[in-house]
Each structure stands twice: as structure tokens, then as C-alpha cells.
Design a protein around this motif. Structure first.
Motif, PDB file in Angstrom:
ATOM      1  N   MET A   1      46.665  24.952  29.033  1.00  0.00           N
ATOM      2  CA  MET A   1      46.650  24.388  30.385  1.00  0.00           C
ATOM      3  C   MET A   1      46.304  25.481  31.391  1.00  0.00           C
ATOM      4  O   MET A   1      46.798  26.599  31.304  1.00  0.00           O
ATOM      5  CB  MET A   1      48.012  23.778  30.716  1.00  0.00           C
ATOM      6  CG  MET A   1      48.073  23.079  32.075  1.00  0.00           C
ATOM      7  SD  MET A   1      49.728  22.467  32.470  1.00  0.00           S
ATOM      8  CE  MET A   1      49.969  21.301  31.138  1.00  0.00           C
ATOM      9  N   SER A   2      45.462  25.153  32.353  1.00  0.00           N
ATOM     10  CA  SER A   2      45.034  26.118  33.357  1.00  0.00           C
ATOM     11  C   SER A   2      45.427  25.649  34.753  1.00  0.00           C
ATOM     12  O   SER A   2      45.366  24.454  35.062  1.00  0.00           O
ATOM     13  CB  SER A   2      43.511  26.298  33.296  1.00  0.00           C
ATOM     14  OG  SER A   2      43.045  27.025  34.414  1.00  0.00           O
ATOM     15  N   ALA A   3      45.825  26.597  35.595  1.00  0.00           N
ATOM     16  CA  ALA A   3      46.161  26.259  36.976  1.00  0.00           C
ATOM     17  C   ALA A   3      44.959  25.704  37.718  1.00  0.00           C
ATOM     18  O   ALA A   3      45.108  24.944  38.684  1.00  0.00           O
ATOM     19  CB  ALA A   3      46.701  27.498  37.694  1.00  0.00           C
ATOM     20  N   VAL A  69      49.446  27.328  44.169  1.00  0.00           N
ATOM     21  CA  VAL A  69      49.319  26.812  42.806  1.00  0.00           C
ATOM     22  C   VAL A  69      49.952  27.809  41.840  1.00  0.00           C
ATOM     23  O   VAL A  69      49.557  28.981  41.782  1.00  0.00           O
ATOM     24  CB  VAL A  69      47.843  26.577  42.434  1.00  0.00           C
ATOM     25  CG1 VAL A  69      47.751  25.954  41.041  1.00  0.00           C
ATOM     26  CG2 VAL A  69      47.157  25.676  43.468  1.00  0.00           C
ATOM     27  N   ILE A  70      50.934  27.337  41.097  1.00  0.00           N
ATOM     28  CA  ILE A  70      51.673  28.184  40.171  1.00  0.00           C
ATOM     29  C   ILE A  70      50.839  28.437  38.908  1.00  0.00           C
ATOM     30  O   ILE A  70      50.199  27.520  38.381  1.00  0.00           O
ATOM     31  CB  ILE A  70      53.020  27.533  39.803  1.00  0.00           C
ATOM     32  CG1 ILE A  70      53.879  27.347  41.053  1.00  0.00           C
ATOM     33  CG2 ILE A  70      53.767  28.366  38.753  1.00  0.00           C
ATOM     34  CD1 ILE A  70      54.243  28.635  41.778  1.00  0.00           C
ATOM     35  N   GLU A 175      56.085  25.078  36.678  1.00  0.00           N
ATOM     36  CA  GLU A 175      55.212  25.175  35.525  1.00  0.00           C
ATOM     37  C   GLU A 175      53.756  25.341  35.961  1.00  0.00           C
ATOM     38  O   GLU A 175      53.400  25.082  37.117  1.00  0.00           O
ATOM     39  CB  GLU A 175      55.388  23.944  34.645  1.00  0.00           C
ATOM     40  CG  GLU A 175      56.814  23.785  34.142  1.00  0.00           C
ATOM     41  CD  GLU A 175      57.055  22.468  33.433  1.00  0.00           C
ATOM     42  OE1 GLU A 175      57.011  22.456  32.187  1.00  0.00           O
ATOM     43  OE2 GLU A 175      57.267  21.458  34.122  1.00  0.00           O
ATOM     44  N   THR A 176      52.924  25.735  35.042  1.00  0.00           N
ATOM     45  CA  THR A 176      51.510  25.946  35.324  1.00  0.00           C
ATOM     46  C   THR A 176      50.893  24.703  35.964  1.00  0.00           C
ATOM     47  O   THR A 176      51.026  23.599  35.423  1.00  0.00           O
ATOM     48  CB  THR A 176      50.739  26.288  34.042  1.00  0.00           C
ATOM     49  OG1 THR A 176      51.314  27.449  33.446  1.00  0.00           O
ATOM     50  CG2 THR A 176      49.272  26.530  34.333  1.00  0.00           C
ATOM     51  N   GLY A 177      50.252  24.887  37.107  1.00  0.00           N
ATOM     52  CA  GLY A 177      49.616  23.777  37.786  1.00  0.00           C
ATOM     53  C   GLY A 177      50.495  23.071  38.797  1.00  0.00           C
ATOM     54  O   GLY A 177      50.005  22.213  39.549  1.00  0.00           O
ATOM     55  N   ASP A 178      51.773  23.408  38.837  1.00  0.00           N
ATOM     56  CA  ASP A 178      52.626  22.846  39.891  1.00  0.00           C
ATOM     57  C   ASP A 178      52.171  23.391  41.240  1.00  0.00           C
ATOM     58  O   ASP A 178      51.666  24.511  41.344  1.00  0.00           O
ATOM     59  CB  ASP A 178      54.090  23.211  39.657  1.00  0.00           C
ATOM     60  CG  ASP A 178      54.738  22.386  38.560  1.00  0.00           C
ATOM     61  OD1 ASP A 178      54.106  21.433  38.070  1.00  0.00           O
ATOM     62  OD2 ASP A 178      55.885  22.710  38.179  1.00  0.00           O
ATOM     63  N   VAL A 179      52.366  22.599  42.275  1.00  0.00           N
ATOM     64  CA  VAL A 179      51.915  22.960  43.617  1.00  0.00           C
ATOM     65  C   VAL A 179      53.093  22.970  44.579  1.00  0.00           C
ATOM     66  O   VAL A 179      53.960  22.088  44.528  1.00  0.00           O
ATOM     67  CB  VAL A 179      50.831  21.974  44.110  1.00  0.00           C
ATOM     68  CG1 VAL A 179      50.654  22.036  45.623  1.00  0.00           C
ATOM     69  CG2 VAL A 179      49.504  22.264  43.427  1.00  0.00           C
ATOM     70  N   ILE A 180      53.126  23.980  45.432  1.00  0.00           N
ATOM     71  CA  ILE A 180      54.091  24.030  46.519  1.00  0.00           C
ATOM     72  C   ILE A 180      53.335  23.906  47.836  1.00  0.00           C
ATOM     73  O   ILE A 180      52.456  24.732  48.137  1.00  0.00           O
ATOM     74  CB  ILE A 180      54.907  25.335  46.500  1.00  0.00           C
ATOM     75  CG1 ILE A 180      55.719  25.436  45.208  1.00  0.00           C
ATOM     76  CG2 ILE A 180      55.842  25.401  47.709  1.00  0.00           C
ATOM     77  CD1 ILE A 180      56.550  26.708  45.093  1.00  0.00           C
ATOM     78  N   LEU A 181      53.640  22.861  48.598  1.00  0.00           N
ATOM     79  CA  LEU A 181      53.104  22.713  49.951  1.00  0.00           C
ATOM     80  C   LEU A 181      54.043  23.472  50.878  1.00  0.00           C
ATOM     81  O   LEU A 181      55.242  23.199  50.909  1.00  0.00           O
ATOM     82  CB  LEU A 181      53.024  21.239  50.347  1.00  0.00           C
ATOM     83  CG  LEU A 181      52.220  20.322  49.424  1.00  0.00           C
ATOM     84  CD1 LEU A 181      52.205  18.896  49.975  1.00  0.00           C
ATOM     85  CD2 LEU A 181      50.806  20.834  49.238  1.00  0.00           C
ATOM     86  N   THR A 182      53.506  24.413  51.646  1.00  0.00           N
ATOM     87  CA  THR A 182      54.352  25.411  52.297  1.00  0.00           C
ATOM     88  C   THR A 182      54.752  25.093  53.739  1.00  0.00           C
ATOM     89  O   THR A 182      55.361  25.927  54.398  1.00  0.00           O
ATOM     90  CB  THR A 182      53.656  26.786  52.255  1.00  0.00           C
ATOM     91  OG1 THR A 182      52.377  26.693  52.911  1.00  0.00           O
ATOM     92  CG2 THR A 182      53.456  27.241  50.818  1.00  0.00           C
ATOM     93  N   GLY A 183      54.440  23.902  54.218  1.00  0.00           N
ATOM     94  CA  GLY A 183      54.844  23.513  55.565  1.00  0.00           C
ATOM     95  C   GLY A 183      53.649  23.398  56.499  1.00  0.00           C
ATOM     96  O   GLY A 183      52.578  23.944  56.243  1.00  0.00           O
ATOM     97  N   THR A 184      53.857  22.685  57.599  1.00  0.00           N
ATOM     98  CA  THR A 184      52.768  22.394  58.530  1.00  0.00           C
ATOM     99  C   THR A 184      53.064  22.923  59.924  1.00  0.00           C
ATOM    100  O   THR A 184      54.215  22.903  60.369  1.00  0.00           O
ATOM    101  CB  THR A 184      52.502  20.872  58.590  1.00  0.00           C
ATOM    102  OG1 THR A 184      51.275  20.619  59.291  1.00  0.00           O
ATOM    103  CG2 THR A 184      53.629  20.126  59.298  1.00  0.00           C
ATOM    104  N   PRO A 185      52.043  23.408  60.631  1.00  0.00           N
ATOM    105  CA  PRO A 185      52.236  23.821  62.030  1.00  0.00           C
ATOM    106  C   PRO A 185      52.340  22.605  62.946  1.00  0.00           C
ATOM    107  O   PRO A 185      52.161  21.461  62.521  1.00  0.00           O
ATOM    108  CB  PRO A 185      50.972  24.643  62.330  1.00  0.00           C
ATOM    109  CG  PRO A 185      49.947  24.110  61.388  1.00  0.00           C
ATOM    110  CD  PRO A 185      50.683  23.703  60.144  1.00  0.00           C
ATOM    111  N   ALA A 186      52.626  22.852  64.205  1.00  0.00           N
ATOM    112  CA  ALA A 186      52.764  21.769  65.187  1.00  0.00           C
ATOM    113  C   ALA A 186      51.440  21.035  65.376  1.00  0.00           C
ATOM    114  O   ALA A 186      50.372  21.538  65.024  1.00  0.00           O
ATOM    115  CB  ALA A 186      53.244  22.341  66.522  1.00  0.00           C
ATOM    116  N   GLY A 187      51.541  19.842  65.921  1.00  0.00           N
ATOM    117  CA  GLY A 187      50.358  19.057  66.240  1.00  0.00           C
ATOM    118  C   GLY A 187      50.150  17.849  65.366  1.00  0.00           C
ATOM    119  O   GLY A 187      49.106  17.188  65.450  1.00  0.00           O
ATOM    120  N   VAL A 188      51.126  17.525  64.503  1.00  0.00           N
ATOM    121  CA  VAL A 188      50.971  16.355  63.642  1.00  0.00           C
ATOM    122  C   VAL A 188      50.810  15.107  64.500  1.00  0.00           C
ATOM    123  O   VAL A 188      51.294  15.041  65.629  1.00  0.00           O
ATOM    124  CB  VAL A 188      52.174  16.197  62.694  1.00  0.00           C
ATOM    125  CG1 VAL A 188      52.344  17.449  61.848  1.00  0.00           C
ATOM    126  CG2 VAL A 188      53.467  15.911  63.460  1.00  0.00           C
ATOM    127  N   GLY A 189      50.113  14.115  63.944  1.00  0.00           N
ATOM    128  CA  GLY A 189      49.888  12.899  64.713  1.00  0.00           C
ATOM    129  C   GLY A 189      49.308  11.797  63.849  1.00  0.00           C
ATOM    130  O   GLY A 189      48.993  12.003  62.669  1.00  0.00           O
TER     131      GLY A 189
END
Length: 226
Positions: A1-3, A69-70, A175-189
Motif C-alpha cells: 500500500m502506498s500513501a 497524508v500519513i 495507518e498508511t494513506g490516512d489523512v489528517i485535515l489540519t483546520g481551516t482559516p476564517a472566512g467559511v461560508g
């Protein structure tokens, strides 16, 4: 398995909440004193160029994020060793049915419905780690119909990437291929059917974006109704 094949082989998406203080404040949330996260299903991935679907009755918001991506099994990994376990990055949009999230928050319920719809994790292809030599200084932007909505930089994160991976890996194995979303800056809409979303990411070390995203938005004609 590859990232590199995380879109099809990754097992989980770990999404960090409220990691930019101005975003926490714009939604009326307290700034956290320790990392906070929730999980999204990998079935919510949407490849670049696809169409984000708006479920009936949902007010859907965009949230631009740097994704990590881990690259290998990571458990109880101290921050100083985290980057040895990171294979690369991606640029992602964490879509949120805000009205459903607000209802869940009021009742103390999980956010799985608000965050987990199909197409609610639009994301780029894999970006090698070497393309971002300093993940603490990356400019992120998002436009809706060619109008800027979000412009931010990872230097404004409350918790940096090594500390986020340390925290998550102290709780669950990555695990390999797991993803961490690290947060969003202001301005969502909000976004709606007919909108066109574009986004990009530029490390401070270069003059141009290293990746751009483009998504159309359409109504989803399914069984779910809010």
C-alpha cells in the motif's frame, strides 16, 4: 500500500476542529486548549474536478484545509519524530452541512451526518513531502465564483502539524494513506448549486501555487431531506 493512493487505499480521515482562532471565533466557539478532532468517512472523498452535491435542505459551507497524508503506521509518535512518518500532503475542502451541525451541537450529538455526506471531502492528488519544506508557512486560499472567501496561512494554526499527529496517534493508530485535515482559516461560508469553487496552496518558499482545485456545485437528488 502506498500513501500516494490515499484516495482509494486510506482508511480514515481525521479532521481537526477549531485550529485557527479566528475561525473558532467566527462560529462563536471557544478557542481550544488542546486539539479537538472528529472523523469523516473516506467515501466522502471527491477528486479534483468533480461536483460537490448539496443534500436537500442543507446549508453547506466550505472550509479550505491543508491535509497531511500519513506514510507508515504511526502510534504514540512524539512530535519530534512525526515528520519521519508523514509521506506528503494534499489540499482539501471540508464541506459541512452547517444547519445540521448546529442542531447536533445543541443536542450534544456527533457531527457525522453534517460532515459525512458523499462528496463532502473534495481533495487534490497526493503532493510529495518535499514540495512543502516548511508546513508551518503555507498560504491557503479559496474562491467562490471568482470571489475570495478564505485566505489564510498555516503559521496561524493554534496547534502545529507535529503536535496534531502526536495527539491523534496517542489515541488511535494512524495507518498508511490516512489523512489528517489540519483546520481551516476564517472566512467559511455557504455554497449553492451553480457555484464554482476554486482553491490553491502556496508554500512560502515558492512564488506560485503548487496545486489548484476546481469544483462545480449541484443539488443532490437523493432520499435525504433535512
Amino acid at each position: 500500500m502506498s500513501a500516494r493512493t490515499f484516495l482509494t487505499s486510506g482508511k480514515k480521515i481525521v479532521a481537526i476542529g477549531r485550529n485557527f482562532s479566528e475561525h473558532a471565533k467566527e462560529l462563536g466557539n471557544a478557542v481550544p486548549k488542546s486539539p479537538f478532532f472528529f472523523l469523516k468517512p473516506t467515501s466522502s472523498y471527491l477528486s479534483n474536478g468533480g461536483t460537490i452535491e448539496i443534500p436537500t435542505g442543507c446549508e453547506v459551507h466550505h472550509e479550505i484545509e491543508l491535509a497531511v497524508v500519513i506514510g507508515k503506521e504511526t502510534r504514540d509518535c512524539v512530535a519530534s519524530e512525526v515528520m519521519d512518518n508523514v509521506a506528503g500532503y494534499a489540499l482539501a475542502i471540508d464541506c459541512t452541512a452547517r444547519n445540521l451541525q448546529n442542531q447536533a451541537k445543541e443536542k450534544g450529538l456527533p457531527w457525522s451526518t453534517a460532515k459525512g455526506f458523499d462528496t463532502f471531502s473534495p481533495i487534490s492528488d497526493f503532493i510529495p513531502k518535499e514540495a512543502i519544506p516548511d508546513n508551518s508557512n503555507v498560504h491557503l486560499w479559496l474562491k467562490v465564483n471568482d470571489t475570495f472567501r478564505q485566505q489564510g496561512n498555516t503559521q496561524d494554526m493554534i496547534f502545529n502539524i507535529p503536535s496534531l499527529v502526536e495527539y491523534v496517534s496517542s489515541i488511535m493508530k494512524l495507518e498508511t494513506g490516512d489523512v489528517i485535515l489540519t483546520g481551516t482559516p476564517a472566512g467559511v461560508g455557504p455554497i449553492k448549486a451553480g457555484d464554482v469553487i476554486t482553491a490553491g496552496m502556496r508554500p512560502a518558499s515558492v512564488d506560485e501555487d503548487i496545486v489548484t482545485l476546481n469544483f462545480n456545485v449541484a443539488d443532490r437528488h437523493g432520499l435525504f431531506k433535512c
